[in-house]
Write a protein that holds these residues in place. Structure first.
Motif, PDB file in Angstrom:
ATOM      1  N   LEU A 177      49.891   3.208 -24.504  1.00  0.00           N
ATOM      2  CA  LEU A 177      49.355   3.650 -23.383  1.00  0.00           C
ATOM      3  C   LEU A 177      49.401   4.975 -22.618  1.00  0.00           C
ATOM      4  CD1 LEU A 177      47.668   1.812 -21.803  1.00  0.00           C
ATOM      5  CD2 LEU A 177      49.482   1.792 -20.252  1.00  0.00           C
ATOM      6  N   GLY A 198      49.796   8.190 -24.284  1.00  0.00           N
ATOM      7  CA  GLY A 198      49.351   8.292 -25.799  1.00  0.00           C
ATOM      8  C   GLY A 198      47.584   8.594 -24.873  1.00  0.00           C
ATOM      9  N   LEU A 199      47.410   7.110 -25.368  1.00  0.00           N
ATOM     10  CA  LEU A 199      46.382   6.756 -24.215  1.00  0.00           C
ATOM     11  C   LEU A 199      45.416   7.283 -23.626  1.00  0.00           C
ATOM     12  CD1 LEU A 199      43.019   5.100 -24.741  1.00  0.00           C
ATOM     13  CD2 LEU A 199      44.402   3.118 -23.699  1.00  0.00           C
ATOM     14  N   LEU A 200      46.193   7.363 -22.090  1.00  0.00           N
ATOM     15  CA  LEU A 200      45.676   8.540 -21.166  1.00  0.00           C
ATOM     16  C   LEU A 200      46.599   9.218 -21.170  1.00  0.00           C
ATOM     17  CD1 LEU A 200      47.792   5.975 -18.677  1.00  0.00           C
ATOM     18  CD2 LEU A 200      45.275   6.102 -19.300  1.00  0.00           C
ATOM     19  N   ALA A 201      47.414  10.052 -22.065  1.00  0.00           N
ATOM     20  CA  ALA A 201      47.838  11.923 -21.630  1.00  0.00           C
ATOM     21  C   ALA A 201      47.146  12.057 -22.769  1.00  0.00           C
ATOM     22  CB  ALA A 201      49.409  11.525 -21.967  1.00  0.00           C
ATOM     23  N   ARG A 202      46.686  12.115 -23.852  1.00  0.00           N
ATOM     24  CA  ARG A 202      46.177  12.924 -24.834  1.00  0.00           C
ATOM     25  C   ARG A 202      44.811  13.054 -24.752  1.00  0.00           C
ATOM     26  NH1 ARG A 202      49.857  13.634 -29.391  1.00  0.00           N
ATOM     27  NH2 ARG A 202      48.251  15.379 -29.315  1.00  0.00           N
ATOM     28  N   ARG A 203      44.296  14.533 -24.865  1.00  0.00           N
ATOM     29  CA  ARG A 203      43.153  14.581 -24.394  1.00  0.00           C
ATOM     30  C   ARG A 203      41.995  14.571 -26.051  1.00  0.00           C
ATOM     31  NH1 ARG A 203      44.351  13.119 -20.466  1.00  0.00           N
ATOM     32  NH2 ARG A 203      44.286  14.349 -18.679  1.00  0.00           N
ATOM     33  N   VAL A 213      43.863   9.654 -29.739  1.00  0.00           N
ATOM     34  CA  VAL A 213      43.628   8.239 -28.391  1.00  0.00           C
ATOM     35  C   VAL A 213      43.159   7.524 -29.436  1.00  0.00           C
ATOM     36  CG1 VAL A 213      42.232   7.186 -27.009  1.00  0.00           C
ATOM     37  CG2 VAL A 213      42.831  10.040 -26.562  1.00  0.00           C
ATOM     38  N   LEU A 236      38.545  15.033 -24.717  1.00  0.00           N
ATOM     39  CA  LEU A 236      37.664  13.359 -23.877  1.00  0.00           C
ATOM     40  C   LEU A 236      37.721  14.483 -22.552  1.00  0.00           C
ATOM     41  CD1 LEU A 236      39.488  10.292 -24.562  1.00  0.00           C
ATOM     42  CD2 LEU A 236      37.109  10.808 -24.892  1.00  0.00           C
ATOM     43  N   ASP A 237      38.665  15.555 -22.084  1.00  0.00           N
ATOM     44  CA  ASP A 237      38.069  15.866 -21.119  1.00  0.00           C
ATOM     45  C   ASP A 237      36.211  16.661 -20.736  1.00  0.00           C
ATOM     46  OD1 ASP A 237      40.520  15.339 -20.211  1.00  0.00           O
ATOM     47  OD2 ASP A 237      41.101  17.805 -20.010  1.00  0.00           O
TER      48      ASP A 237
END
Lengths: 619, 100
Positions: free
Chosen positions: B18, B20-25, B30, B92-93
């Motif tokens: 979770l 990694g899902l939220l923090a990696r870009r 992800v 993602l950003d």
């Protein structure tokens, strides 16, 4: 019998539809005129046929179609009512319309063909509307045709729409009569709300049984009277009529004699049981009618335009009819409407003949025309005598009946106004007559008698203007079923027998005064004019009623409009704008949540899940 | 080794995934994080099945899950490839067209 009534209204309508729908018919000009005249001839024949049939079997007949069925209230019907009043009026309308249309062939001969076609299309529609109004058996239908009559008069008064005065006059006529029509509409709705029916029959029986009454009835009838005031040019809504003279003269003849202005009086006679049930309204009908008669007659004293003199005399005579209707003398009112239609149409057509020859309306630019236009002069004289109520012309009998009817009410003011008006009427009519046909002035240009197509139809009217008075008893019999003449018969005892003599003597005195002032010149009219200059100015400005309306428009109506405009702009629009602004602001604040970052959304999902999980564990 | 220990490991895997899902870009990271979470879930299912006497239905469920996940990863990678081709990035950003 009904098919004849349908023919009477259908023929001119067909003519209108054909001329209106097919431009090639309109462009033939004379062809369109022929079609229109053929249609009105058919109407005239069917009207006369209806009259003979009705005289044999005086039974009112109704033909009605359900127009709008309702489950809770009685259905709205459209239909035809053939009774004595309708038949008599139908004859008047068709006779005058026929004469006017034939006469127009000569009068409008200088028009271009397509313009002539347009003229006859309007004429046919005008007659259709009026016949529809006359034959109508309910108030709603009356209202529809009433408005159609107004629209047609607008079209015909503004027939020469490229003249700014004519366009203005048409608008004025339409607006002022519309002002009254608002009252009519309210009256119709009120009566419907009170009685649940539009039909005359239903309304009359409701009044008779007492289910319709009280304030609602009074207000309803008052509304109808306001409508009639607009159409029949009663004070203070008379201001459109003198200006309506901008239209072609035959149109004026039609409007003044049989179609437009007669509608108001006709309505008052038609609803006489309602009027009888509301004495307050009837009182005002009497007073306003009598006052209008007097007021218009005084304004005619100083008028120079021959058509406007006749216009004022029309207002004045309509005042007589209204007063009679208000006094309960319905038969007298209709009798005067009947005779007036003939002699006023005659006078207008004679005036048209003058204008056709002289190309001016100003009586002081005419003069000594008797030797040039013998027939026109003769017809004008006949019309003038009838209008002045000189025996044994038609006007004498009908005016006498009205004077008797109003005498019985015992209203001193109304009686005074009406008797004074007899004198004034005779004076201003013969002032015009002497100035135009005799006098020391020579007419400018080369006056000539009008063609036979104009002089001939006038002859018919002249004969009718002379003898129509003798139809009085026949008319009374014809109307007795519809109007009931009993109330007048019982009270004649109160009327002094000298009344007719007084009336005709006043008329003759007016003629004599006009003779002294404008023919024999024993009376210096110019000195009188200078002496009473302020009074004359008031009369020439028509009692400032037009200015009053203008001031009302400028200072009351416009200020009210300005206020309403401000209210609309800042209060109504303000609320709406504030709501949109608020929504916009909230959206601006909230939308930042949507960053578009998929992981931000995921955070929200996770936090929401955790919150739900917390709740799940807690409870 | 008891069921709680196993579940704690599974919880740790899900939490790391979770994070990694939220923090990696980067989308590959992800995707890997999602795989990690998926493994944690599978472990939890298998642990419970083991604790209830080697219930075979747990293993069946997990096998089905793995097969479907592989297919989903294939679809996901294809999507990322397309995104890379169309938008020129898989960070993602930078993929924020849904911004309000």
């Amino acid at each position: 019998m009904m098919q004849w009534a349908l023919l009477a209204i259908g023929a001119p309508f067909t003519a209108f539809a054909l001329i209106g729908a097919f431009p090639w018919i309109r462009r033939t000009g004379k062809g369109a005129a022929g079609l229109s005249i053929a249609a009105i001839s058919l109407s005239l024949v069917s009207a006369l046929f209806l009259l003979t049939r009705y005289l044999q079997h005086p039974e009112p007949q109704t033909l009605s179609y359900v127009f709008a069925p309702f489950s809770t209230v009685s259905p709205i019907t459209f239909g035809i009512l053939v009774d004595g009043l309708a038949v008599a009026m139908l004859v008047v309308v068709t006779v005058v319309a026929w004469v006017v249309q034939v006469y127009s062939l000569g009068y409008m001969s200088e028009e271009s063909p397509s313009s002539l076609g347009r003229y006859y299309a309007y004429h046919s529609l005008f007659v259709t509307s009026m016949i529809g109004l006359v034959l109508s058996h309910n108030l709603l239908q009356t209202y529809v045709f009433w408005e159609l009559v107004g629209a047609c008069s607008y079209l015909l008064i503004g027939f020469w729409f490229y003249k700014p005065e004519a366009a203005r006059a048409a608008l004025k006529a339409f607006w002022v009569t519309r002002l009254g029509d608002v009252g009519f509409a309210i009256g119709v709705v009120l009566l419907w709300a009170a009685a649940g029916t539009f039909t005359f029959e239903g309304l009359f029986s409701a009044v008779e049984h007492g289910t319709l009454g009280g304030q609602l009835l009074t207000l309803g009838v008052l509304g109808l009277f306001v409508g009639a005031m607009g159409k029949s040019a009663q004070f203070p809504l008379h201001i459109w009529l003198p200006d309506a003279m901008e239209g072609p003269t035959p149109v004026s003849a039609l409007i003044h004699a049989a179609t437009m202005v007669a509608a108001g009086v006709f309505l008052m006679i038609r609803i006489h049981p309602l009027l009888a049930a509301t004495p307050e309204v009837a009182f005002w009908v009497l007073q306003i009618g009598a006052f209008t008669a007097f007021l218009a007659a005084t304004m005619a004293l100083v008028e120079r335009d021959v058509k406007r003199i006749l216009a004022f005399s029309t207002i004045s005579q309509l005042g007589y009819m209204m007063a009679a209707a208000g006094a309960g003398a319905h038969v007298a009112a209709f009798f005067h409407l009947f005779t007036h239609a003939f002699f006023k149409a005659l006078l207008f057509l004679a005036a048209g003949s003058l204008i056709h020859a002289m190309h001016t309306n100003d009586i002081f630019r005419m003069g000594n025309l008797w030797k040039h236009m013998r027939w026109t002069g003769l017809y004008f004289l006949v019309g003038g005598l009838a209008l002045s109520g000189v025996p044994p012309t038609a006007g004498f009998f009908s005016k006498d009946e009205i004077l008797v009817g109003v005498w019985q009410t015992g209203e001193p003011l109304a009686i005074f106004f009406l008797f004074a008006t007899v004198f004034l009427t005779a004076f201003y009519m013969f002032r015009a007559f002497f100035v135009v046909f005799f006098g020391d002035r020579e007419a400018e240009g080369h006056p000539h008698e009008s063609p036979g197509v104009m002089v001939g139809p006038m002859g018919i009217l002249a004969i009718l203007a002379l003898v129509a008075g003798f139809f009085g008893h026949g008319l009374e019999g014809l109307l007795s079923h519809t109007l009931g003449v009993s109330e007048a018969a019982g009270e004649t005892a109160h009327v002094p027998g000298s009344l007719p003599w007084i009336g005709s003597l006043l008329g003759l005195a007016g003629i004599a005064l006009a003779y002294l002032g404008y023919q024999a010149r024993t009376l210096d009219t110019r000195a009188v004019y200078t002496r009473f200059h302020p009074v004359a100015t008031v009369l020439e400005r028509r009692y400032f009623v037009d200015d009053l309306f203008l001031a009302l428009y400028r200072y009351v109506y416009n200020l009210l409009s300005d206020f309403l405009g401000w209210f609309d702009r800042y209060v109504v629009d303000g609320v709406v704008n504030f709501l949109t602004w608020g929504t916009w602001q909230v959206a601006r604040a909230v939308r930042t949540v949507q960053s578009g970052q998929v992981q931000d959304t995921l955070y929200a999902v996770v936090l929401g899940f955790l919150f739900l999980a917390y709740l799940a564990m807690r409870f | 080794m008891t069921l709680p220990h196993l579940l704690q490991v599974a919880f740790a895997l899900i939490s790391i995934g979770l994070f990694g899902l939220l923090a990696r870009r980067h989308v590959i990271a992800v995707l890997l994080s999602i795989e990690l979470m998926f493994n944690g879930v599978n472990l939890a299912i298998l642990s419970v099945a083991w604790a209830y006497g080697g219930e075979p239905r747990g293993a069946v469920l997990v096998l089905f899950g793995i097969a479907i996940t592989v297919a989903e990863v294939a679809v996901g990678l294809a999507l990322f490839l397309l995104a890379r081709r169309v938008r020129g990035t898989v960070v993602l950003d930078d993929l924020s067209t849904l911004s309000g």
